[in-house]
Write an enzyme that holds these catalytic residues in place. Structure first.
Site, short mmCIF file in Angstrom:
data_model
loop_
_atom_site.label_atom_id
_atom_site.label_comp_id
_atom_site.label_asym_id
_atom_site.label_seq_id
_atom_site.Cartn_x
_atom_site.Cartn_y
_atom_site.Cartn_z
N ASP A 1 -42.70 -3.62 76.89
CA ASP A 1 -43.69 -3.06 75.98
C ASP A 1 -45.05 -2.96 76.65
OD1 ASP A 1 -45.32 -2.41 73.78
OD2 ASP A 1 -44.00 -3.50 72.41
N CYS B 1 -49.84 4.61 74.60
CA CYS B 1 -48.55 4.04 75.03
C CYS B 1 -47.75 5.03 75.88
CB CYS B 1 -47.74 3.58 73.84
SG CYS B 1 -47.44 4.85 72.58
N HIS C 1 -43.84 4.76 69.14
CA HIS C 1 -44.24 4.02 70.35
C HIS C 1 -43.41 4.48 71.54
CE1 HIS C 1 -46.29 0.83 72.44
NE2 HIS C 1 -45.17 0.23 72.79
#
Length: 547
Positions: free
Chosen positions: A226, A102, A208
């Protein structure tokens, strides 16, 4: 020499319209009003499923009322001017290719949105940021297995040539964060990456990273784009809750998470020279230059400038030529014919001015004199300098590599010929272009490299070109740039005060012309970043390297 590939294409407009341009934004809004405002949820669902990179998941929801609320949030944020960054980011939106990537996906997405040139190839001839390109501060296998920390992502952004301001939550406030969100969402030349814990949003998972794509001021909500799109679509979250999610401890480091502002430097991070940590030997080379060399210079035998330079050059590691390079630019011959574009001529002129300024320094004269007179350092030339004929051969072979899209040269490709040409347009200085022809069974491809040259007369041991002019970058100036870029404390162990003062004057950035000063200060910043990585101190110091 560092060989670059091709960076993007200029979108022909008309007929096409860039999605992130003013016209593109307007077209998007017209489409939005004509299609989405019909409130046809099935249309949204089908469009979302058939779109290859669809941000319309933002608007689709099986709950019709929630769908309308999301639509209203988006429209109001656009009307208030807090979605400017969205259009650039969504143009380069990508899904992380590994569950733990990520941080890498968020950063590569932002770097591409800022149009930062990575300076090295991705696939084929193309220069483009991908997660696989962000491999200098942490091994990719380690990231794949355990993820990446906040400090390492900041370090990667610095190494990639971006301007970065990073803030841990315990050293900032929610009000400051809100101001930064507002600043980035009202502009498309700065983007914010947030590091947070998913648990606060009742999502599965833990730490994240994702970019912030927009802000709704009245409702105080931020749009998270995201990068784990296989898991969750982009979503709006309350800023206080996002701050709470950032104000958590990363168990791997024991430090707070936070956010970073990533923007483009006012100039290319490297004009002519660059340090590289891509070669496996960079750790040992940087250790030698920053740790071992000062000890060597503390010897009682260092009594003059020649002793200083001999000590340094005679003890350089075998692969040091992989550590500092001069940057060349490769192009296909048929793309621009026999002429250089104005952009190419501009970049080449800047590189040539940097080369000229390096060759005009007093330190350059000392280095040249040593390389000519000392057989013990002549071996350096083989690693750092080539005649234009050898450069041409190298370019031809690398051209076969990059245009075949291979990591190594295929036996099916060969170099038929190489040559050196000099272009001159009315009123312009001559431009040196080295060319090669790559041949395979299906045809041939001509490749060019634009070679910065200067009219300075110089020589080097075994060059066979004493006094030749013009000169392209070689051992003399590359080594001079390396010496100028070494951290100032490198010389502090010299015991003879007269010699210490003389070398400090020779390498002082304050004595350099402005253009060369910027180049050298950037190289010094690279040195300090590499030292942080080597010493595992990137978590402790998030600031840009001081010069």
């Amino acid at each position: 020499m560092a060989m670059a590939g091709l960076y993007r294409r200029v979108l022909p407009s008309p007929p096409a319209i860039d999605f992130s341009s003013n016209e593109g934004k307007a077209s998007f809004l017209i489409f939005f009003f004509l299609k989405i405002r019909v409130y046809d949820v099935s249309f949204c669902f089908n469009y979302a499923l058939t779109s290859c990179d669809c941000y319309f998941f933002l608007f689709f929801c099986t709950d019709f009322h929630l769908f309308l609320e999301l639509q209203q949030l988006f429209l109001e944020a656009i009307q208030n001017g807090t979605m400017e960054g969205f259009f650039k980011l969504i143009s380069y939106f990508q899904t992380q290719s590994e569950p733990a990537y990520c941080g890498l996906a968020s950063l590569s997405m932002v770097l591409n949105a800022l149009a930062i040139d990575p300076g090295r190839k991705w696939k084929g001839p193309w220069r483009w940021f991908d997660e696989s390109m962000l491999d200098c501060c942490e091994p990719l296998e380690k990231v794949k297995a355990k993820g990446i920390s906040f400090g390492k992502v900041v370090c990667l952004a610095h190494c990639a040539g971006a301007k970065v301001e990073a803030f841990r939550s315990n050293l900032s406030t929610i009000d400051d964060f809100r101001k930064h969100v507002m600043a980035c969402t009202t502009s498309d030349d700065c983007h914010l990456i947030s590091s947070y814990h998913r648990g606060l949003f009742k999502q599965t998972g833990s730490g994240h990273f994702s970019p912030i794509g927009g802000y709704h001021a009245e409702k105080d909500m931020a749009l998270i784009l995201d990068v784990a799109r296989f898991k969750y679509p982009p979503h709006w979250v309350p800023v206080p809750l996002l701050w709470e999610a950032m104000n958590t401890i990363d168990e791997a480091t024991g430090l707070h998470r936070g956010f970073m502002l990533v923007s483009k430097l006012h100039r290319a991070p490297a004009l002519l020279y660059t340090l590289s940590c891509k070669h496996e030997s960079w750790v040992s080379i940087s250790k030698h230059l920053m740790d071992d060399l000062p000890v060597l210079l503390s010897s009682e035998n260092v009594k003059d400038i020649k002793d200083v330079l001999t000590t340094l050059l005679s003890n350089l590691p075998p692969n040091f030529a992989e550590f500092i390079k001069w940057i060349a630019e490769v192009r296909r011959q048929e793309e621009n014919g026999q002429k250089l574009s104005e952009e190419e001529k501009g970049r080449l002129a800047i590189k040539e001015e940097v080369l000229k300024q390096v060759q005009g320094t007093p330190l350059y004269k000392h280095v040249t004199s040593l390389l000519v007179s000392e057989d013990s350092v002549c071996q350096l030339k083989a690693e750092t300098e080539s005649s234009l004929t050898n450069v041409a051969a190298s370019i031809c072979c690398q051209g076969a590599d990059i245009f075949a899209g291979r990591s190594g040269l295929s036996d099916r490709f060969c170099c038929r010929q190489t040559c050196v040409r000099c272009y001159r347009a009315t009123g312009d200085n001559p431009a040196t272009v080295v060319s090669g022809t790559v041949v395979n069974g299906n045809g041939e491809q001509g490749v060019d490299v634009l070679v910065p040259t200067s009219q300075a007369k110089t020589s080097c041991c075994s060059s066979g070109q004493n006094g030749c002019s013009p000169m392209h970058p070689g051992s003399n100036d590359v080594l001079t740039a390396l010496l100028l870029a070494l951290p100032p404390q490198t010389w502090s162990h010299i015991k003879d005060m007269k010699v210490l003062q003389e070398i400090e004057n020779l390498v002082s950035a304050e004595n350099l012309p402005p253009l060369l000063q910027e180049e050298i200060l950037h190289l010094r910043g690279q040195f300090l970043l590499l030292k942080r990585c080597k010493d595992n101190k990137v978590e402790e110091d998030l600031a840009a390297p001081p010069f």
